[in-house]
Design a protein around this motif. Structure first.
Motif, PDB file in Angstrom:
ATOM      1  N   ILE A  43      32.737  23.794  34.452  1.00 17.92           N
ATOM      2  CA  ILE A  43      32.908  22.680  35.387  1.00 17.92           C
ATOM      3  C   ILE A  43      34.336  22.731  35.915  1.00 17.92           C
ATOM      4  O   ILE A  43      35.298  22.691  35.148  1.00 17.92           O
ATOM      5  N   SER A  44      34.472  22.810  37.240  1.00 15.17           N
ATOM      6  CA  SER A  44      35.803  22.904  37.835  1.00 15.17           C
ATOM      7  C   SER A  44      36.258  21.596  38.464  1.00 15.17           C
ATOM      8  O   SER A  44      37.463  21.377  38.624  1.00 15.17           O
ATOM      9  N   GLY A  45      35.330  20.721  38.838  1.00 13.38           N
ATOM     10  CA  GLY A  45      35.766  19.460  39.435  1.00 13.38           C
ATOM     11  C   GLY A  45      34.637  18.460  39.559  1.00 13.38           C
ATOM     12  O   GLY A  45      33.469  18.827  39.675  1.00 13.38           O
ATOM     13  N   ILE A  46      35.032  17.172  39.505  1.00  9.02           N
ATOM     14  CA  ILE A  46      34.078  16.078  39.673  1.00  9.02           C
ATOM     15  C   ILE A  46      34.592  15.204  40.803  1.00  9.02           C
ATOM     16  O   ILE A  46      35.713  14.718  40.760  1.00  9.02           O
ATOM     17  N   ALA A  47      33.764  15.054  41.845  1.00  9.33           N
ATOM     18  CA  ALA A  47      34.143  14.216  42.987  1.00  9.33           C
ATOM     19  C   ALA A  47      33.192  13.031  43.052  1.00  9.33           C
ATOM     20  O   ALA A  47      31.984  13.188  43.101  1.00  9.33           O
ATOM     21  N   ALA A  48      33.786  11.832  43.010  1.00 14.85           N
ATOM     22  CA  ALA A  48      32.950  10.626  43.059  1.00 14.85           C
ATOM     23  C   ALA A  48      32.911  10.140  44.475  1.00 14.85           C
ATOM     24  O   ALA A  48      33.387   9.169  44.885  1.00 14.85           O
ATOM     25  N   MET A  79      37.939  11.905  33.492  1.00 16.65           N
ATOM     26  CA  MET A  79      36.758  11.585  34.271  1.00 16.65           C
ATOM     27  C   MET A  79      35.598  12.431  33.757  1.00 16.65           C
ATOM     28  O   MET A  79      35.756  13.605  33.468  1.00 16.65           O
ATOM     29  N   TYR A  80      34.436  11.809  33.635  1.00 16.93           N
ATOM     30  CA  TYR A  80      33.247  12.516  33.178  1.00 16.93           C
ATOM     31  C   TYR A  80      32.083  12.147  34.081  1.00 16.93           C
ATOM     32  O   TYR A  80      32.131  11.191  34.839  1.00 16.93           O
ATOM     33  N   ALA A  81      31.028  12.948  33.980  1.00 16.02           N
ATOM     34  CA  ALA A  81      29.828  12.703  34.779  1.00 16.02           C
ATOM     35  C   ALA A  81      28.605  13.107  33.973  1.00 16.02           C
ATOM     36  O   ALA A  81      28.684  13.949  33.077  1.00 16.02           O
ATOM     37  N   VAL A  82      27.475  12.503  34.306  1.00 16.55           N
ATOM     38  CA  VAL A  82      26.188  12.899  33.742  1.00 16.55           C
ATOM     39  C   VAL A  82      25.401  13.522  34.885  1.00 16.55           C
ATOM     40  O   VAL A  82      25.145  12.872  35.899  1.00 16.55           O
ATOM     41  N   ILE A  83      25.061  14.809  34.715  1.00 14.60           N
ATOM     42  CA  ILE A  83      24.347  15.534  35.765  1.00 14.60           C
ATOM     43  C   ILE A  83      22.954  15.888  35.276  1.00 14.60           C
ATOM     44  O   ILE A  83      22.685  15.902  34.079  1.00 14.60           O
ATOM     45  N   LYS A  84      22.083  16.186  36.236  1.00 10.76           N
ATOM     46  CA  LYS A  84      20.719  16.605  35.924  1.00 10.76           C
ATOM     47  C   LYS A  84      20.500  17.968  36.564  1.00 10.76           C
ATOM     48  O   LYS A  84      20.700  18.131  37.774  1.00 10.76           O
ATOM     49  N   THR A  85      20.113  18.930  35.742  1.00 11.05           N
ATOM     50  CA  THR A  85      19.786  20.259  36.243  1.00 11.05           C
ATOM     51  C   THR A  85      18.780  20.905  35.302  1.00 11.05           C
ATOM     52  O   THR A  85      18.894  20.764  34.083  1.00 11.05           O
ATOM     53  N   GLY A  86      17.787  21.533  35.858  1.00  8.53           N
ATOM     54  CA  GLY A  86      16.769  22.195  35.045  1.00  8.53           C
ATOM     55  C   GLY A  86      15.927  21.244  34.227  1.00  8.53           C
ATOM     56  O   GLY A  86      15.430  21.619  33.172  1.00  8.53           O
ATOM     57  N   GLY A 138      27.020  10.292  47.214  1.00  8.67           N
ATOM     58  CA  GLY A 138      28.251  11.000  47.559  1.00  8.67           C
ATOM     59  C   GLY A 138      28.942  11.699  46.405  1.00  8.67           C
ATOM     60  O   GLY A 138      29.972  12.337  46.600  1.00  8.67           O
ATOM     61  N   ALA A 139      28.437  11.609  45.204  1.00  8.49           N
ATOM     62  CA  ALA A 139      29.074  12.241  44.049  1.00  8.49           C
ATOM     63  C   ALA A 139      28.574  13.672  43.882  1.00  8.49           C
ATOM     64  O   ALA A 139      27.383  13.943  44.016  1.00  8.49           O
ATOM     65  N   THR A 140      29.499  14.593  43.619  1.00  6.15           N
ATOM     66  CA  THR A 140      29.154  15.988  43.390  1.00  6.15           C
ATOM     67  C   THR A 140      29.981  16.538  42.240  1.00  6.15           C
ATOM     68  O   THR A 140      31.062  16.043  41.940  1.00  6.15           O
ATOM     69  N   VAL A 141      29.449  17.566  41.611  1.00  9.78           N
ATOM     70  CA  VAL A 141      30.154  18.285  40.560  1.00  9.78           C
ATOM     71  C   VAL A 141      30.178  19.751  40.979  1.00  9.78           C
ATOM     72  O   VAL A 141      29.148  20.332  41.287  1.00  9.78           O
ATOM     73  N   THR A 142      31.379  20.348  41.015  1.00 11.61           N
ATOM     74  CA  THR A 142      31.497  21.762  41.353  1.00 11.61           C
ATOM     75  C   THR A 142      31.695  22.558  40.080  1.00 11.61           C
ATOM     76  O   THR A 142      32.371  22.120  39.145  1.00 11.61           O
ATOM     77  N   ALA A 143      31.083  23.739  40.048  1.00  7.58           N
ATOM     78  CA  ALA A 143      31.141  24.581  38.853  1.00  7.58           C
ATOM     79  C   ALA A 143      31.198  26.047  39.270  1.00  7.58           C
ATOM     80  O   ALA A 143      30.804  26.405  40.375  1.00  7.58           O
ATOM     81  N   LYS A 144      31.697  26.859  38.358  1.00  8.29           N
ATOM     82  CA  LYS A 144      31.775  28.298  38.578  1.00  8.29           C
ATOM     83  C   LYS A 144      30.849  28.985  37.589  1.00  8.29           C
ATOM     84  O   LYS A 144      30.861  28.669  36.395  1.00  8.29           O
ATOM     85  N   VAL A 145      30.040  29.935  38.080  1.00  3.41           N
ATOM     86  CA  VAL A 145      29.111  30.666  37.225  1.00  3.41           C
ATOM     87  C   VAL A 145      29.896  31.716  36.445  1.00  3.41           C
ATOM     88  O   VAL A 145      30.551  32.577  37.033  1.00  3.41           O
ATOM     89  N   ILE A 146      29.830  31.629  35.112  1.00  2.26           N
ATOM     90  CA  ILE A 146      30.564  32.565  34.259  1.00  2.26           C
ATOM     91  C   ILE A 146      29.676  33.728  33.841  1.00  2.26           C
ATOM     92  O   ILE A 146      30.106  34.875  33.847  1.00  2.26           O
ATOM     93  N   ALA A 147      28.426  33.428  33.446  1.00  2.00           N
ATOM     94  CA  ALA A 147      27.541  34.488  32.953  1.00  2.00           C
ATOM     95  C   ALA A 147      26.086  34.096  33.125  1.00  2.00           C
ATOM     96  O   ALA A 147      25.756  32.916  33.201  1.00  2.00           O
ATOM     97  N   GLN A 148      25.248  35.113  33.217  1.00  2.00           N
ATOM     98  CA  GLN A 148      23.796  34.952  33.173  1.00  2.00           C
ATOM     99  C   GLN A 148      23.349  35.657  31.893  1.00  2.00           C
ATOM    100  O   GLN A 148      23.792  36.768  31.616  1.00  2.00           O
ATOM    101  N   GLY A 149      22.510  35.032  31.103  1.00  2.00           N
ATOM    102  CA  GLY A 149      22.112  35.663  29.844  1.00  2.00           C
ATOM    103  C   GLY A 149      20.791  35.150  29.328  1.00  2.00           C
ATOM    104  O   GLY A 149      20.056  34.461  30.029  1.00  2.00           O
ATOM    105  N   SER A 168      35.680  17.959  33.317  1.00  2.00           N
ATOM    106  CA  SER A 168      36.300  19.085  34.002  1.00  2.00           C
ATOM    107  C   SER A 168      36.877  20.068  32.980  1.00  2.00           C
ATOM    108  O   SER A 168      37.505  19.675  32.003  1.00  2.00           O
ATOM    109  N   GLY A 169      36.626  21.363  33.193  1.00  2.00           N
ATOM    110  CA  GLY A 169      37.115  22.400  32.302  1.00  2.00           C
ATOM    111  C   GLY A 169      36.154  22.781  31.190  1.00  2.00           C
ATOM    112  O   GLY A 169      36.420  23.707  30.435  1.00  2.00           O
ATOM    113  N   GLU A 170      35.026  22.089  31.081  1.00  2.00           N
ATOM    114  CA  GLU A 170      34.061  22.338  30.012  1.00  2.00           C
ATOM    115  C   GLU A 170      33.113  23.472  30.398  1.00  2.00           C
ATOM    116  O   GLU A 170      32.736  23.619  31.554  1.00  2.00           O
TER     117      GLU A 170
END
Length: 103
Positions: free
Chosen positions: A98-103, A1-8, A56-67, A16-18
């Motif tokens: 990216i930890s998960g994609i919920a459609a 499963m993949y998603a196209v997100i918009k941020t920044g 209703g679609a969301t993508v959850t992610a974990k912050v690894i680093a700020q740089g 997932s896992g990327e």
């Protein structure tokens, strides 16, 4: 499963896992964030395209680093006018996994 997100102001195709580097997000390292601006979700042959967002679609992610990215050098010059200007810029980024994609 993949998603196209918009941020920044940019769009990213994520799975997932990327791990990706996006524009700076104000969050602590190790925090879980939810990206709700999902433009498209696909799994195999089935594709959901939003107009402009998938409801209703969301993508959850974990912050690894700020740089900060490497320095970009800016050099301006007018020939024969004795004008030279040196400048540098380092753009901030947030690396997320990216930890998960919920459609």
């Amino acid at each position: 499963m993949y998603a196209v997100i918009k941020t920044g102001g940019k769009q990213y195709r994520v799975v997932s896992g990327e791990k990706i580097k996006v524009e700076q997000i104000p969050a602590e390292v190790g925090a879980e964030i939810t990206l709700d601006q999902v433009l498209m979700v696909g799994e195999g042959e089935s594709v959901k395209i939003g107009s402009p967002l998938v409801p209703g679609a969301t993508v959850t992610a974990k912050v690894i680093a700020q740089g900060r990215h490497p320095k970009v050098k800016i050099f301006k010059m007018r020939r024969r006018k004795h004008y030279q200007k040196h400048q540098g810029h380092r753009q901030n980024f947030t690396e997320i996994e990216i930890s998960g994609i919920a459609a």
